[in-house]
Design a protein around this motif. Structure first.
Motif, PDB file in Angstrom:
ATOM      1  N   UNK A   1       0.843  -1.196   0.000  1.00 22.39           N
ATOM      2  CA  UNK A   1       0.000   0.000   0.000  1.00 22.39           C
ATOM      3  C   UNK A   1       0.884   1.254   0.000  1.00 22.39           C
ATOM      4  N   UNK A   2       0.845   1.974  -1.117  1.00 22.90           N
ATOM      5  CA  UNK A   2       1.577   3.234  -1.235  1.00 22.90           C
ATOM      6  C   UNK A   2       0.699   4.328  -0.644  1.00 22.90           C
ATOM      7  N   UNK A   3       1.090   4.829   0.532  1.00 21.42           N
ATOM      8  CA  UNK A   3       0.192   5.707   1.287  1.00 21.42           C
ATOM      9  C   UNK A   3       0.425   7.189   1.162  1.00 21.42           C
TER      10      UNK A   3
ATOM     11  N   UNK B   1      -5.397   9.703   3.465  1.00 20.57           N
ATOM     12  CA  UNK B   1      -5.812   8.761   2.418  1.00 20.57           C
ATOM     13  C   UNK B   1      -5.740   7.318   2.931  1.00 20.57           C
ATOM     14  N   UNK B   2      -4.665   7.016   3.676  1.00 18.33           N
ATOM     15  CA  UNK B   2      -4.527   5.663   4.236  1.00 18.33           C
ATOM     16  C   UNK B   2      -5.612   5.416   5.283  1.00 18.33           C
ATOM     17  N   UNK B   3      -5.896   6.435   6.062  1.00 20.16           N
ATOM     18  CA  UNK B   3      -6.893   6.273   7.130  1.00 20.16           C
ATOM     19  C   UNK B   3      -8.280   5.967   6.537  1.00 20.16           C
TER      20      UNK B   3
ATOM     21  N   UNK C   1      -2.887   4.645  -2.920  1.00 22.66           N
ATOM     22  CA  UNK C   1      -4.094   5.263  -2.356  1.00 22.66           C
ATOM     23  C   UNK C   1      -4.384   6.619  -2.997  1.00 22.66           C
ATOM     24  N   UNK C   2      -3.345   7.291  -3.481  1.00 24.79           N
ATOM     25  CA  UNK C   2      -3.571   8.611  -4.102  1.00 24.79           C
ATOM     26  C   UNK C   2      -4.366   8.506  -5.405  1.00 24.79           C
ATOM     27  N   UNK C   3      -4.435   7.296  -5.965  1.00 28.48           N
ATOM     28  CA  UNK C   3      -5.177   7.116  -7.229  1.00 28.48           C
ATOM     29  C   UNK C   3      -6.596   6.608  -6.996  1.00 28.48           C
ATOM     30  N   UNK C   4      -6.922   6.294  -5.752  1.00 24.33           N
ATOM     31  CA  UNK C   4      -8.243   5.723  -5.478  1.00 24.33           C
ATOM     32  C   UNK C   4      -9.282   6.826  -5.296  1.00 24.33           C
ATOM     33  N   UNK C   5     -10.424   6.638  -5.966  1.00 30.23           N
ATOM     34  CA  UNK C   5     -11.560   7.533  -5.720  1.00 30.23           C
ATOM     35  C   UNK C   5     -12.424   6.839  -4.671  1.00 30.23           C
ATOM     36  N   UNK C   6     -12.305   7.304  -3.453  1.00 25.78           N
ATOM     37  CA  UNK C   6     -13.064   6.630  -2.393  1.00 25.78           C
ATOM     38  C   UNK C   6     -13.413   7.612  -1.285  1.00 25.78           C
ATOM     39  N   UNK C   7     -14.450   7.266  -0.584  1.00 27.79           N
ATOM     40  CA  UNK C   7     -14.857   8.107   0.535  1.00 27.79           C
ATOM     41  C   UNK C   7     -14.662   7.366   1.850  1.00 27.79           C
ATOM     42  N   UNK C   8     -14.853   8.089   2.945  1.00 31.85           N
ATOM     43  CA  UNK C   8     -14.664   7.493   4.256  1.00 31.85           C
ATOM     44  C   UNK C   8     -15.830   6.598   4.646  1.00 31.85           C
ATOM     45  N   UNK C   9     -15.616   5.854   5.732  1.00 31.50           N
ATOM     46  CA  UNK C   9     -16.682   5.001   6.274  1.00 31.50           C
ATOM     47  C   UNK C   9     -17.860   5.875   6.703  1.00 31.50           C
TER      48      UNK C   9
ATOM     49  N   UNK D   1       2.509  -1.672   4.443  1.00 30.97           N
ATOM     50  CA  UNK D   1       1.986  -0.317   4.312  1.00 30.97           C
ATOM     51  C   UNK D   1       3.139   0.666   4.406  1.00 30.97           C
ATOM     52  N   UNK D   2       3.208   1.575   3.424  1.00 28.26           N
ATOM     53  CA  UNK D   2       4.210   2.642   3.463  1.00 28.26           C
ATOM     54  C   UNK D   2       3.487   3.974   3.542  1.00 28.26           C
ATOM     55  N   UNK D   3       3.697   4.676   4.621  1.00 31.17           N
ATOM     56  CA  UNK D   3       3.031   5.973   4.783  1.00 31.17           C
ATOM     57  C   UNK D   3       3.956   6.955   5.477  1.00 31.17           C
TER      58      UNK D   3
END
Ligand SMILES: Cc1cc2nc3c(=O)[nH]c(=O)nc-3n(C[C@H](O)[C@H](O)[C@H](O)COP(=O)(O)O)c2cc1C
Length: 207
Positions: free
Chosen positions: A6-8, A92-94, A39-47, A80-82
């Protein structure tokens, strides 16, 4: 063996990207099949905290995280690398970690349906490794990142087995200043991959 990397960092080509590149190079050398996640390329929202996954083990939000779930489930190793952002992992990782609540619920529902038989069960599961970098040098610099990652691994039914956390890296290429750092990342990647076939590996501690 399968490893998810995981590139954080939102900063492409920065310190933690380079650390993870080297780590995964080492792991591939040992025969690991690697799935990188940026993670910087993911289009996602939080829980949403909606509790939808409590019943089904599935997240109701249909975004890029749906492609991440199967990778996390299939992996024996997760690295995980952050960078440290305000004493923790990046936002983004969170987001990704919070959304893994669905996998935690899926595991809980499955354990309820098929209770584990025997004390050895808790020793098994996925292994996690944390790579991190930060600009300053405080004693507690990586404490929050480590704690969050530890409970992320716990939610996935695994445990953290090691870390390599580097202090006083601020500029994008600072990790290249000392050639030993990326060699160490590579060596840790080799060792981590071997541990996935050999059995437990001991944590190395922060640098
Ligand atoms: C928003 C933000 C917050 C940061 N917070 C911290 C911090 O709390 N402590 C610290 O030592 N460095 C902090 N840093 C510095 C980064 O951790 C450091 O530059 C790191 O090497 C960046 O890694 P990267 O090149 O992989 O992105 C912060 C940087 C940014 C942009």
């Amino acid at each position: 063996m399968r490893i998810v990397g995981i590139y954080g960092s939102p900063r492409a080509g920065g310190n933690t990207d380079k650390m993870l590149d080297a780590f995964l190079e080492g792991a591939r050398q040992e025969g690991a099949l690697v799935s990188p996640i940026y993670v910087r390329k993911l289009a996602m929202q939080g829980c949403l905290g909606c509790g939808g996954c409590d019943e089904t083990g599935q997240c109701v939000v249909k975004d890029d995280m749906q492609n991440v779930y199967p990778l996390l489930e299939a992996a024996q190793g997760i690295v995980l690398a952050s960078p440290v952002y305000f004493y923790n992992l990046t936002g983004q990782v969170k987001l990704l970690i919070d959304r893994s609540q669905a996998l935690f619920m899926k595991k809980s529902l499955s354990a309820k349906a098929h209770p584990p038989s025997g004390p050895a069960a808790s020793k098994e599961g996925k292994k996690g490794f944390l790579l991190s970098a930060a600009a300053t040098r405080g004693k507690k610099l990586f404490d929050c990142a480590r704690l969050t990652f530890t409970y992320f691994m716990d939610a996935l039914g695994g445990h953290m087995v090691g870390e390599l956390c580097l202090r006083e890296l601020e500029g994008k290429k600072d990790v290249e200043k000392d050639l030993r750092w990326l060699s160490q990342c590579r060596a840790e990647g080799e060792r981590f991959a071997r541990s996935l076939t050999d059995g437990p590996v001991e944590a190395d501690g922060a640098v």
